[in-house]
Design an enzyme around this catalytic site. Structure first.
Site, PDB file in Angstrom:
ATOM      1  N   ASP A  54       0.816  -1.230   0.000  1.00 24.14           N
ATOM      2  CA  ASP A  54       0.000   0.000   0.000  1.00 24.14           C
ATOM      3  C   ASP A  54       0.845   1.275   0.000  1.00 24.14           C
ATOM      4  O   ASP A  54       0.510   2.257  -0.666  1.00 24.14           O
ATOM      5  CB  ASP A  54      -0.885   0.072   1.252  1.00 24.14           C
ATOM      6  CG  ASP A  54      -1.992  -0.955   1.256  1.00 24.14           C
ATOM      7  OD1 ASP A  54      -2.234  -1.590   0.212  1.00 24.14           O
ATOM      8  OD2 ASP A  54      -2.613  -1.124   2.322  1.00 24.14           O
ATOM      9  N   HIS A  55       1.915   1.262   0.785  1.00 24.30           N
ATOM     10  CA  HIS A  55       2.627   2.527   0.995  1.00 24.30           C
ATOM     11  C   HIS A  55       3.584   2.891  -0.128  1.00 24.30           C
ATOM     12  O   HIS A  55       4.118   3.993  -0.151  1.00 24.30           O
ATOM     13  CB  HIS A  55       3.257   2.555   2.383  1.00 24.30           C
ATOM     14  CG  HIS A  55       2.168   2.517   3.421  1.00 24.30           C
ATOM     15  ND1 HIS A  55       1.194   3.483   3.484  1.00 24.30           N
ATOM     16  CD2 HIS A  55       1.842   1.588   4.344  1.00 24.30           C
ATOM     17  CE1 HIS A  55       0.329   3.163   4.444  1.00 24.30           C
ATOM     18  NE2 HIS A  55       0.695   2.016   4.979  1.00 24.30           N
ATOM     19  N   HIS A 112      -4.672  -3.013   0.053  1.00 26.61           N
ATOM     20  CA  HIS A 112      -5.931  -2.557   0.653  1.00 26.61           C
ATOM     21  C   HIS A 112      -6.515  -1.457  -0.218  1.00 26.61           C
ATOM     22  O   HIS A 112      -5.946  -0.365  -0.296  1.00 26.61           O
ATOM     23  CB  HIS A 112      -5.626  -2.041   2.070  1.00 26.61           C
ATOM     24  CG  HIS A 112      -6.823  -1.590   2.844  1.00 26.61           C
ATOM     25  ND1 HIS A 112      -6.736  -1.126   4.141  1.00 26.61           N
ATOM     26  CD2 HIS A 112      -8.148  -1.524   2.523  1.00 26.61           C
ATOM     27  CE1 HIS A 112      -7.942  -0.797   4.582  1.00 26.61           C
ATOM     28  NE2 HIS A 112      -8.811  -1.017   3.619  1.00 26.61           N
ATOM     29  N   GLU A 166      -7.470  -6.613   0.530  1.00 25.35           N
ATOM     30  CA  GLU A 166      -8.087  -6.122   1.773  1.00 25.35           C
ATOM     31  C   GLU A 166      -9.114  -5.062   1.420  1.00 25.35           C
ATOM     32  O   GLU A 166      -8.823  -4.159   0.625  1.00 25.35           O
ATOM     33  CB  GLU A 166      -7.046  -5.438   2.645  1.00 25.35           C
ATOM     34  CG  GLU A 166      -6.234  -6.354   3.479  1.00 25.35           C
ATOM     35  CD  GLU A 166      -5.277  -5.541   4.339  1.00 25.35           C
ATOM     36  OE1 GLU A 166      -5.504  -4.338   4.551  1.00 25.35           O
ATOM     37  OE2 GLU A 166      -4.293  -6.122   4.762  1.00 25.35           O
ATOM     38  N   THR A 221      -4.702   4.501   9.858  1.00 28.80           N
ATOM     39  CA  THR A 221      -4.543   3.130   9.398  1.00 28.80           C
ATOM     40  C   THR A 221      -5.674   2.331  10.035  1.00 28.80           C
ATOM     41  O   THR A 221      -6.468   2.885  10.795  1.00 28.80           O
ATOM     42  CB  THR A 221      -3.148   2.575   9.764  1.00 28.80           C
ATOM     43  OG1 THR A 221      -3.050   1.226   9.300  1.00 28.80           O
ATOM     44  CG2 THR A 221      -2.902   2.607  11.264  1.00 28.80           C
ATOM     45  N   GLU A 251      -7.440 -13.062  10.623  1.00 28.25           N
ATOM     46  CA  GLU A 251      -6.153 -12.377  10.780  1.00 28.25           C
ATOM     47  C   GLU A 251      -6.224 -11.611  12.087  1.00 28.25           C
ATOM     48  O   GLU A 251      -7.071 -10.722  12.263  1.00 28.25           O
ATOM     49  CB  GLU A 251      -5.886 -11.433   9.607  1.00 28.25           C
ATOM     50  CG  GLU A 251      -4.551 -10.706   9.788  1.00 28.25           C
ATOM     51  CD  GLU A 251      -4.001 -10.098   8.513  1.00 28.25           C
ATOM     52  OE1 GLU A 251      -4.281 -10.624   7.418  1.00 28.25           O
ATOM     53  OE2 GLU A 251      -3.286  -9.081   8.627  1.00 28.25           O
ATOM     54  N   HIS A 311      -0.115  -6.238  11.410  1.00 27.34           N
ATOM     55  CA  HIS A 311      -0.254  -4.812  11.723  1.00 27.34           C
ATOM     56  C   HIS A 311       0.840  -4.373  12.683  1.00 27.34           C
ATOM     57  O   HIS A 311       0.961  -4.913  13.776  1.00 27.34           O
ATOM     58  CB  HIS A 311      -1.630  -4.442  12.308  1.00 27.34           C
ATOM     59  CG  HIS A 311      -2.016  -3.033  11.937  1.00 27.34           C
ATOM     60  ND1 HIS A 311      -1.514  -1.942  12.576  1.00 27.34           N
ATOM     61  CD2 HIS A 311      -2.815  -2.556  10.948  1.00 27.34           C
ATOM     62  CE1 HIS A 311      -2.008  -0.849  12.009  1.00 27.34           C
ATOM     63  NE2 HIS A 311      -2.784  -1.188  11.012  1.00 27.34           N
TER      64      HIS A 311
END
Ligand code: PXP
Length: 249
Positions: free
Chosen positions: A14-15, A48, A75, A105, A156, A199
């Site tokens: 994602d980042h 995500h 996600e 987040t 998860e 996470h």
């Protein structure tokens, strides 16, 4: 020393998209990051698609599904829009997460127990389309039992609180949170659920989570993308993999 089977590493890209979007340009390209992750030994790619498209966009999901040779873990929130995208994209796995527009987040776990009927209906077509459906939840036994009851294949477990406590050096609370995650993993496994976790995981805090024998997959993003700035994405993934394997042995 006995091993508990290979622990899979899902790399969340994602980042890379966050960085791209910061300049409104085309790079860095999340697909290129995913291919690098694959070459470095990632077992899956996690992305995500948020309702506000703040990082991953629809076109990224299409490109990832077509471009990578390892499973795509998609996600998303449990909305009608996301359900249509899943059914059109057919990712290997779908992880349902709670989503708030104002959060930085994914802050907490999904309330499966409080929304069981709707979530059961929501995941039925996804399961029929062949996706492994996962619920991103805390270690609360009610949430684990509800996930099994509605027919999810996977839970998860949210390690964000554990990661925060660890970073703050609150040792006794970190230990207590880890023990709750261990009990959660045992309960989920006993109910026939596959257990994932993720996470906030870093080199410094990954080992105790990787050592939980029921956990089959970790999904890690922010730390790896940050570390990639300094040592490269491939090297960051390889080092994480080494630490996971060492903890597992
Ligand atoms: N798993 C889930 C369900 C998530 O929502 C996230 C964050 O998007 C992660 C794993 C990865 O978390 P982090 O980026 O902190 O490693």
């Amino acid at each position: 020393m006995p091993t508990h089977g290979k622990l899979r590493l899902g790399v969340n890209i994602d980042h890379v998209a966050t960085l791209r979007n910061a300049r409104g340009s085309e790079w860095p390209d999340p697909l290129r990051a995913a291919l690098l992750a694959e070459a470095a030994g990632a077992d899956g790619i996690t992305a995500h698609l948020r309702e506000d498209r703040r990082h991953i966009r629809d076109a990224d999901i299409v490109a990832l599904k077509a471009g990578i040779g390892i499973p795509l873990n998609f996600e998303c929130a449990a909305t009608d829009e996301m359900q249509s995208i899943v059914l059109a994209t057919r990712p290997h796995a779908v992880c349902l997460v709670p989503e708030k527009r104002t959060e930085r987040t994914t802050e907490g776990g999904l309330d499966v127990a409080g929304d069981a009927d709707r979530l059961r209906d929501f995941i039925t077509p996804l399961r029929e389309a062949g996706a492994r459906v996962s619920m991103f939840i805390g270690h609360d036994p009610r949430q684990i039992e509800a996930s099994a009851a509605i027919g999810a294949a996977v839970v998860e477990l949210h390690t964000g609180h554990y990661s925060d406590l660890h970073a703050e050096g609150r040792e006794a609370e970190t230990r207590a949170e880890l023990e709750a995650l261990i009990r959660g993993a045992q309960l989920a496994h006993s109910l026939g659920l596959e257990v994932h976790a993720g996470h906030g995981l870093t080199y410094a805090n990954v080992a105790p989570i990787a050592a939980i024998p029921q956990v089959k997959e970790l999904n890690i993003g922010h730390f790896l993308i940050g570390e990639a700035v300094f040592i490269g994405l491939g090297a960051a993934i390889e080092e994480m993999r080494r630490r996971m394997d060492a903890a597992r042995a």
